[in-house]
Each structure stands twice: as C-alpha cells, then as structure tokens.
Design an enzyme around this catalytic site. Structure first.
Site, PDB file in Angstrom:
ATOM      1  CE  LYS A  50      -0.679  -0.526   4.978  1.00  0.00           C
ATOM      2  NZ  LYS A  50      -0.671   0.662   5.776  1.00  0.00           N
ATOM      3  NE  ARG A 145      -6.384   0.466  11.395  1.00  0.00           N
ATOM      4  CZ  ARG A 145      -5.161   0.368  10.916  1.00  0.00           C
ATOM      5  NH1 ARG A 145      -4.313   1.379  11.042  1.00  0.00           N
ATOM      6  NH2 ARG A 145      -4.740  -0.713  10.292  1.00  0.00           N
ATOM      7  CE1 TYR A 270      13.154  31.502   5.618  1.00  0.00           C
ATOM      8  CE2 TYR A 270      13.458  29.194   5.040  1.00  0.00           C
ATOM      9  CZ  TYR A 270      13.179  30.500   4.667  1.00  0.00           C
ATOM     10  OH  TYR A 270      12.927  30.784   3.357  1.00  0.00           O
ATOM     11  CG  MET A 318       9.848  24.032   0.136  1.00  0.00           C
ATOM     12  SD  MET A 318       8.927  25.191  -0.894  1.00  0.00           S
ATOM     13  CE  MET A 318       7.664  25.756   0.200  1.00  0.00           C
TER      14      MET A 318
HETATM   15  C1  LIG Z   1      -4.307  -4.526   7.830  1.00  0.00           C
HETATM   16  C2  LIG Z   1      -2.833  -4.328   7.713  1.00  0.00           C
HETATM   17  N1  LIG Z   1      -2.040  -5.385   7.572  1.00  0.00           N
HETATM   18  C3  LIG Z   1      -0.704  -5.256   7.462  1.00  0.00           C
HETATM   19  C4  LIG Z   1      -0.098  -4.030   7.506  1.00  0.00           C
HETATM   20  C5  LIG Z   1       1.406  -3.935   7.393  1.00  0.00           C
HETATM   21  O1  LIG Z   1       1.947  -3.375   8.562  1.00  0.00           O
HETATM   22  P1  LIG Z   1       3.515  -3.204   8.759  1.00  0.00           P
HETATM   23  O2  LIG Z   1       3.978  -2.251   7.719  1.00  0.00           O
HETATM   24  O3  LIG Z   1       3.640  -2.638  10.128  1.00  0.00           O
HETATM   25  O4  LIG Z   1       4.115  -4.544   8.608  1.00  0.00           O
HETATM   26  C6  LIG Z   1      -0.883  -2.903   7.684  1.00  0.00           C
HETATM   27  C7  LIG Z   1      -0.257  -1.582   7.786  1.00  0.00           C
HETATM   28  O5  LIG Z   1      -0.650  -0.701   8.482  1.00  0.00           O
HETATM   29  C8  LIG Z   1      -2.292  -3.048   7.788  1.00  0.00           C
HETATM   30  O6  LIG Z   1      -3.093  -1.989   7.939  1.00  0.00           O
END
Ligand SMILES: Cc1ncc(COP(=O)(O)O)c(C=O)c1O
Length: 375
Positions: A50, A145, A270, A318
C-alpha cells in the site's frame, strides 16, 4: 542538470528482506491460531505494497517481491495495475471495497477482499460475479479500527456462508490486525479474542503485520501481512531492522550545493535556531521538506557527507538543509550526501531524530524526487 537529490530502490534488497522474513517464520513451529486449527504449512506472505509500496513504487515492489505468495494493498487502481503488469497470484484489498461498482472490478481482476462492515455484506449480496470471490472477514479484536466486533462476527460469517452457498464466495478467511505487536502489551489479548471468536470456523487465517511476524512468528498462521520489514525498516522503537538481517531498500541521496564559512555566533537557517559556537564550515544540501525530508528533524540529526557521518544544523527549509562540515574538511560543492538508507545511516535513525517513524519518511518522499531502480 536536475537538482542532485534522488532516491534509489534496490530490487535485491526487497527480495532479500522478503526471504529474511520467510526464514524467520520458518525457524519456529507454527502454533494453533483458532480458525482452521493449527497451521501446518509455512505461513504464506502477503507483501504489503500500500501507499505506493511505502514510497518505493508499485512496479519496483512487484519485481522485488516476485517470490511473495500474494500482494496486499488498499487501492483498487493499484491492484488493477499489478494484474495488468502480470501479477497472477492473489491480491488482497486490505480495506475491502468502497462502493458497489468496485465489486465488478474485484470479480473481473480476481481480487481478494477484506470484508469489514455490514455495508460490504450488503454490497456482496447485490453483486453479480462472473466467478466466486475470495474474502477475508475482518475481526475487530480490540484495535477499534476496521472489522466486526466479536458479538457480530459469527453473524457476518453466516451471511458470507450463505453467499458462498449461492456461488458468490469461494473461500472465507479470517483476519485481524494487532495494535500493540511492537510494544510491551504484545498480542496476547487480541489473539485470545480472535481465537475464541473464530473457534471452530473453517478458513485461512491472517493475523501478523511486520512487528507480529518478527516478534511472534509462532502465531504466523496461514498468511502474514508484513509491510515495513520488507522495505528494510523496523516496526520497533527498540530493535533495529539490521538486527533482523534486513537491508534498506531505499536510499535518499543528494549533494552539497553551497558552503558557508560562518563566524562564531553566526546564525544558520530560518529562525536562527542554530548559532555557530566557533567559526564553522556549513554545507548546504539540496534536500528539504518539499522533498519529503522531515521538517521536525532538528540540529543533531545524522547526515552522511562525503562518506563521513555529521549532523544537520538549524531548521529544515523547503528545499535545503544545512550540515556541519567540521568532520569533513575536504567537502566542496558537489560532495555527495546520504540522507538515509546507505552507509550505515538507517531511515529509522533519521525518523527517530525527527520524532517520527521510518514508515512516514519512506511514504513521504515527494514526487519531485526521481527514483532510480537498482538491481
Ligand atoms: C491490515 C494491515 N495489515 C498489514 C499491515 C502492514 O503493517 P507493517 O507495515 O507494520 O508490517 C498494515 C499496515 O498498516 C495493515 O493496515
């Protein structure tokens, strides 16, 4: 010539990290986890890609993780990209779908979806699939969550089982996500909830992120979901990625674009937050918060200049940071600089100095930073 900042992503480091996590899991016998009974085969690995593969790029990650058993992500468009780029293995959408039309794509591209809410069940009920879809039902075992609370989980499973009988669903897996696998509380409480709620239910189980996979490999079950470890960064405050044999997959590099001889008492940057205690050579690096370098990194944050470890001084701008050239007297405009990920400077060390975590830094590398792929 473009600004000298660039990142490199090493395919061999990604592959190495995947193999390292796999070996780590194989080194301990699997324990019973609840649903489906004890896992007998070694855990399969969803490589979590992701957030543009934690900033590394989806296609690069696909190449590095070609030995993964599956890919897990959030974005439907990224999942489609993976399929179209030739990924034939399972693809898991960790947040499931967001609207009914997404299910057409799920069916067409043979994606696996997390089912986390009644709305997902309603969407599946009304969807038409060309072939049955694989799902993972998500239990909210205490993180609060995503997922069904324990009292609703079995009803959700029953509904899915009904859909399976109608030919819409192929397999129903069970998943949960640990909130404190990296900390003193560990996973015991959530694991206990998971085991009791899923007891006697059939189907594959997926529990562990990186922290849980590394710290509690004995509960790996059927599928683990590591992300950060695969990129060579640690999920822990108190244990380095290197100590697990993981290698940084991304290095962020730049060069000096200016040098200043600052007299004693002279201010740098800065807000004049840093003043030279004695005459000092200061290097100016083409890297700032608009490149993704953390603005909260303060004086003392480690930086490598010309192969020598030194420190950032003053505020991050920046487009630039200033560094102390005292230990690098030969430095000049053009001298290479490593911000993280090489020469012994981990992204986690820089993140720690900035009061954040490696995850954030890796994901935040800005689009204006060119990424070069390395073998
Ligand atoms: C549902 C789920 N599985 C796995 C992961 C992978 O987590 P990590 O990068 O801590 O291994 C995440 C990341 O937040 C997640 O939301």
């Amino acid at each position: 010539m473009p600004r000298p900042i660039y990142a490199t992503v090493s395919r061999s480091a990604l592959a190495h990290n995947l193999a390292t996590v796999r070996q780590h899991l194989a080194a301990v016998p699997a324990a019973a986890t609840g649903a489906g009974g004890p896992a007998v085969a070694p855990a399969r690995i969803w490589a979590v890609i992701k957030a543009n593969a934690y900033g590394h790029g989806i296609e690069r990650a696909m190449a590095g993780f070609s030995n993964a058993d599956g890919l897990a992500m959030l974005d439907l468009a990224e999942a489609v990209r993976c399929r179209e780029a030739g990924w034939v293995g399972p693809i898991l959408l960790l947040e499931g779908v967001f609207e009914p039309a997404d299910l057409d794509i799920v069916g067409r591209y043979h994606l696996t979806i997390a089912v986390t809410a009644d709305e997902h069940l309603d969407m599946i009920e009304h969807a038409r699939f060309a072939r049955p879809v694989d799902v993972f039902l998500k239990l909210n075992s205490g993180m609060n969550r995503l997922g069904f609370v324990p009292s609703d989980y079995r009803d959700a499973f029953q509904r899915l089982s009904g859909f399976a009988q109608r030919g819409k669903i192929a397999t129903i897996g069970h998943m949960t996500h640990f909130s404190t696998a990296d900390g003193p509380d560990g996973i015991a409480a959530q694991l206990e909830v998971f085991r009791s709620v899923t007891s006697g239910l059939r189907g594959p189980v997926s529990l562990c992120n990186s922290a849980a996979s590394l710290r509690f490999p004995e509960v790996a079950a059927d599928w683990v979901r590591p992300g950060i470890a695969l990129y060579g960064s640690t999920p822990f405050d108190d244990r380095s990625a290197e100590s697990y044999g993981l290698k940084p997959a991304m290095a962020l590099r730049s060069a000096l674009i200016g040098i200043q001889d600052v007299p004693a008492g002279g201010a740098v940057g800065y807000g004049a937050t840093f003043r030279a205690p004695s005459p000092m050579r200061i290097g100016v690096v083409a890297c700032g918060y608009a490149d993704g370098y953390p603005r909260h990194a303060g004086t003392g944050t480690p930086v490598i200049v010309g192969g020598v470890r030194t420190r950032l001084v003053g505020r991050v701008s920046m487009d630039m940071i200033a560094v102390d050239l005292t230990p690098v007297p030969g430095a000049h405009v053009g001298t290479p600089v490593t911000l993280w990920g090489a020469e012994g400077l981990s992204v986690d060390e820089v993140a720690h100095a900035a009061g954040t975590i490696g995850y954030e830094l890796l994901c935040a590398v800005a689009p204006r930073v060119a990424i070069r792929s390395e073998a």
